[in-house]
Design a protein around this motif. Structure first.
Motif, mmCIF file in Angstrom:
data_model
loop_
_atom_site.group_PDB
_atom_site.id
_atom_site.type_symbol
_atom_site.label_atom_id
_atom_site.label_comp_id
_atom_site.label_asym_id
_atom_site.label_seq_id
_atom_site.Cartn_x
_atom_site.Cartn_y
_atom_site.Cartn_z
ATOM 1 N N LYS A 1 -9.818 -123.376 4.517
ATOM 2 C CA LYS A 1 -9.381 -122.050 5.001
ATOM 3 C C LYS A 1 -9.736 -121.839 6.466
ATOM 4 O O LYS A 1 -9.027 -121.113 7.177
ATOM 5 C CB LYS A 1 -10.006 -120.961 4.133
ATOM 6 C CG LYS A 1 -9.412 -120.903 2.725
ATOM 7 C CD LYS A 1 -9.838 -119.653 1.968
ATOM 8 C CE LYS A 1 -11.290 -119.690 1.572
ATOM 9 N NZ LYS A 1 -11.636 -118.517 0.710
ATOM 10 N N GLU B 1 -6.750 -123.958 8.315
ATOM 11 C CA GLU B 1 -5.326 -123.782 8.039
ATOM 12 C C GLU B 1 -4.968 -122.313 7.847
ATOM 13 O O GLU B 1 -5.769 -121.535 7.335
ATOM 14 C CB GLU B 1 -4.929 -124.562 6.763
ATOM 15 C CG GLU B 1 -5.175 -126.060 6.845
ATOM 16 C CD GLU B 1 -4.328 -126.764 7.887
ATOM 17 O OE1 GLU B 1 -3.283 -126.192 8.287
ATOM 18 O OE2 GLU B 1 -4.703 -127.866 8.302
ATOM 19 N N SER B 2 -3.738 -121.967 8.213
ATOM 20 C CA SER B 2 -3.225 -120.624 7.981
ATOM 21 C C SER B 2 -2.287 -120.593 6.781
ATOM 22 O O SER B 2 -1.876 -119.523 6.323
ATOM 23 C CB SER B 2 -2.474 -120.119 9.213
ATOM 24 O OG SER B 2 -1.386 -120.972 9.522
ATOM 25 N N ARG B 3 -1.930 -121.795 6.278
ATOM 26 C CA ARG B 3 -1.057 -121.889 5.108
ATOM 27 C C ARG B 3 -1.322 -123.197 4.382
ATOM 28 O O ARG B 3 -1.786 -124.185 4.975
ATOM 29 C CB ARG B 3 0.411 -121.822 5.515
ATOM 30 C CG ARG B 3 0.832 -122.987 6.383
ATOM 31 C CD ARG B 3 2.272 -122.896 6.831
ATOM 32 N NE ARG B 3 3.184 -123.554 5.905
ATOM 33 C CZ ARG B 3 4.477 -123.736 6.169
ATOM 34 N NH1 ARG B 3 4.997 -123.281 7.292
ATOM 35 N NH2 ARG B 3 5.254 -124.344 5.304
ATOM 36 N N ASP C 1 0.997 -125.491 1.564
ATOM 37 C CA ASP C 1 2.280 -125.560 0.876
ATOM 38 C C ASP C 1 2.166 -126.098 -0.541
ATOM 39 O O ASP C 1 3.021 -125.803 -1.380
ATOM 40 C CB ASP C 1 3.237 -126.475 1.661
ATOM 41 C CG ASP C 1 3.484 -125.966 3.066
ATOM 42 O OD1 ASP C 1 4.513 -125.314 3.293
ATOM 43 O OD2 ASP C 1 2.629 -126.214 3.940
ATOM 44 N N LEU D 1 -3.426 -118.595 1.218
ATOM 45 C CA LEU D 1 -2.767 -119.574 2.088
ATOM 46 C C LEU D 1 -1.466 -120.064 1.474
ATOM 47 O O LEU D 1 -0.487 -120.326 2.181
ATOM 48 C CB LEU D 1 -3.700 -120.746 2.370
ATOM 49 C CG LEU D 1 -4.679 -120.574 3.547
ATOM 50 C CD1 LEU D 1 -5.671 -119.451 3.262
ATOM 51 C CD2 LEU D 1 -5.433 -121.886 3.814
ATOM 52 N N LEU D 2 -1.435 -120.204 0.152
ATOM 53 C CA LEU D 2 -0.206 -120.592 -0.530
ATOM 54 C C LEU D 2 0.866 -119.522 -0.355
ATOM 55 O O LEU D 2 2.050 -119.832 -0.181
ATOM 56 C CB LEU D 2 -0.489 -120.834 -2.017
ATOM 57 C CG LEU D 2 -1.256 -122.114 -2.347
ATOM 58 C CD1 LEU D 2 -1.957 -121.991 -3.693
ATOM 59 C CD2 LEU D 2 -0.329 -123.327 -2.350
ATOM 60 N N GLU D 3 0.463 -118.277 -0.384
ATOM 61 C CA GLU D 3 1.413 -117.168 -0.224
ATOM 62 C C GLU D 3 2.094 -117.193 1.146
ATOM 63 O O GLU D 3 3.175 -116.618 1.323
ATOM 64 C CB GLU D 3 0.694 -115.837 -0.423
ATOM 65 C CG GLU D 3 0.230 -115.573 -1.845
ATOM 66 C CD GLU D 3 1.336 -115.070 -2.749
ATOM 67 O OE1 GLU D 3 2.493 -114.986 -2.281
ATOM 68 O OE2 GLU D 3 1.052 -114.762 -3.927
ATOM 69 N N GLU D 4 1.499 -117.861 2.115
ATOM 70 C CA GLU D 4 2.066 -117.933 3.460
ATOM 71 C C GLU D 4 3.112 -119.038 3.600
ATOM 72 O O GLU D 4 3.806 -119.107 4.610
ATOM 73 C CB GLU D 4 0.950 -118.153 4.493
ATOM 74 C CG GLU D 4 -0.042 -117.013 4.607
ATOM 75 C CD GLU D 4 0.616 -115.723 5.060
ATOM 76 O OE1 GLU D 4 1.488 -115.775 5.959
ATOM 77 O OE2 GLU D 4 0.280 -114.662 4.502
ATOM 78 N N ALA D 5 3.231 -119.905 2.604
ATOM 79 C CA ALA D 5 4.186 -121.017 2.671
ATOM 80 C C ALA D 5 5.565 -120.567 2.192
ATOM 81 O O ALA D 5 5.713 -119.538 1.523
ATOM 82 C CB ALA D 5 3.680 -122.180 1.825
ATOM 83 N N GLU D 6 6.587 -121.358 2.516
ATOM 84 C CA GLU D 6 7.959 -121.013 2.145
ATOM 85 C C GLU D 6 8.270 -121.370 0.693
ATOM 86 O O GLU D 6 8.997 -120.639 0.017
ATOM 87 C CB GLU D 6 8.944 -121.726 3.076
ATOM 88 C CG GLU D 6 8.888 -121.240 4.518
ATOM 89 C CD GLU D 6 9.871 -121.976 5.399
ATOM 90 O OE1 GLU D 6 10.687 -122.758 4.859
ATOM 91 O OE2 GLU D 6 9.829 -121.780 6.624
ATOM 92 N N PRO E 1 5.720 -122.632 -1.900
ATOM 93 C CA PRO E 1 4.413 -123.124 -2.340
ATOM 94 C C PRO E 1 4.402 -123.524 -3.812
ATOM 95 O O PRO E 1 5.035 -122.873 -4.650
ATOM 96 C CB PRO E 1 3.506 -121.919 -2.100
ATOM 97 C CG PRO E 1 4.413 -120.732 -2.224
ATOM 98 C CD PRO E 1 5.731 -121.179 -1.670
#
Length: 331
Positions: free
Chosen positions: A98, A101-103, A105, A147-152, A154
């Motif tokens: 964390k 990384e900001s995301r 996937d 972080l998963l929520e920030e991916a397209e 995930p």
């Protein structure tokens, strides 16, 4: 069944635009995790992979990582040491990821081995295979969900025995501590049900993330050798009977890796990911939508329709409440 050629054709579409940019593999130092890491890197896509494992694995993994760089110079593989049977260590590893990384996937969880030996507890008082196959996995998910929520597109994949659940679960002793409750198939089924119930709850509460509980079938991972005292009668039975059967019927290492890469990237599950023109998977609620997918080694889905409603009604709430009590100090 999704044919192996269909799997390979789908994986051939993975490129810089469709590959998971940041992937975390917990248990990627051997077996299915390692096979899937290799398959992902071999796509040639630009990916960053966090490979989480014990210190004892670091030296052989350094050689493996160098091999991966030869296969794909665009890949970045970050060795991340952690004894993830310990929840405090799991939390520490998550904090490291964390901080960088900001995301994320893709989270791929395979740590564990068959609980066929005598009961052994970690320093935190948890049975070691249950900690690896359930508590540590759920802690990784809970920490990395933001972080998963920030991916397209995930995805979270937990490899154990999705779709094999039975309606029998010991709710009075979820950690199987009482005499006579722990052992073999009984413990493995307990951990399988706990995985499925918690993953389904998380999937329902986080519709932007696709969850998969995978049953890999017969794969020669070597995990049987880790489950019993090497000098015991049980170990000899495993080596003389089970290992030859696995050798005869198991998927090849390459096919196992390719099929798990397909599960982890294809829009066949949840509608997001590498485009898929074949039959869509059905989730545990019997819908072609986001949620939890129980996927077998043929890449087929099952809602396990006779068992799941019983477990939802009788077990899901109790498993969640108990898990929160165990995990709360590490969140």
């Amino acid at each position: 069944m999704v044919s192996y050629k269909e799997v390979q054709d789908s994986n051939a579409l993975i490129n810089d635009a469709t590959a998971p940019r940041v992937a975390v593999f917990v248990g990627g130092t051997s077996g299915i995790g390692k096979f899937t890491v290799r398959a992902l890197v071999a796509t040639g896509a630009s990916v960053r992979i966090y490979l989480v494992g014990r210190k004892i694995s670091e030296e052989p993994m350094n050689a493996f990582i160098q091999e991966l760089y030869v296969i794909n110079p665009k890949a970045e593989v970050i060795w991340t040491e952690g004894e993830v049977s310990l929840l405090a260590e799991t939390k520490r590893v998550c904090e490291v990821i964390k901080s960088k990384e900001s995301r994320v996937d893709f989270l791929f969880l395979t740590a564990g081995y068959a609980p066929f030996g005598t009961r052994r507890e970690t320093a935190e008082g948890l049975e070691i295979t249950q900690s690896l196959e359930y508590y540590s996995r759920m802690l990784f998910i809970l920490h990395l969900l933001p972080l998963l929520e920030e991916a397209e597109a995930p995805k979270v994949v937990s490899v154990l025995a999705g779709g094999m659940e039975r309606a029998t679960v010991n709710l009075d002793d979820l950690d199987l501590k009482k005499p006579g409750n722990f052992g073999g198939v009984k413990a493995q089924m307990q951990y399988t049900i706990m995985n499925t119930m918690t993953l389904e709850k998380l999937a329902n509460e986080n519709p932007n993330v696709t969850f998969i509980h995978s049953w890999p079938g017969w794969v020669n991972t070597g995990n049987i050798r880790r489950s019993a005292d090497p000098n015991s009668i049980t170990a000899w039975c495993f080596w003389l009977i089970l290992e030859p059967l696995i050798f005869l019927f198991a998927l090849s290492d390459e096919e196992s890796g390719q099929r798990h890469l397909f599960q982890s990237t294809s829009a066949a599950f949840g509608g997001r990911g590498v485009p898929w023109k074949g039959k869509l998977g059905v989730n545990s609620l019997e819908k072609q939508a986001d949620g939890l997918f129980l996927v077998n080694y043929k890449c087929d889905c099952t809602p396990n329709a006779k068992v799941m409603p019983i477990l939802r009604e009788k077990a899901q709430g109790k498993i969640w409440d108990h898990s929160q009590e165990v995990l709360r100090p590490y969140l």
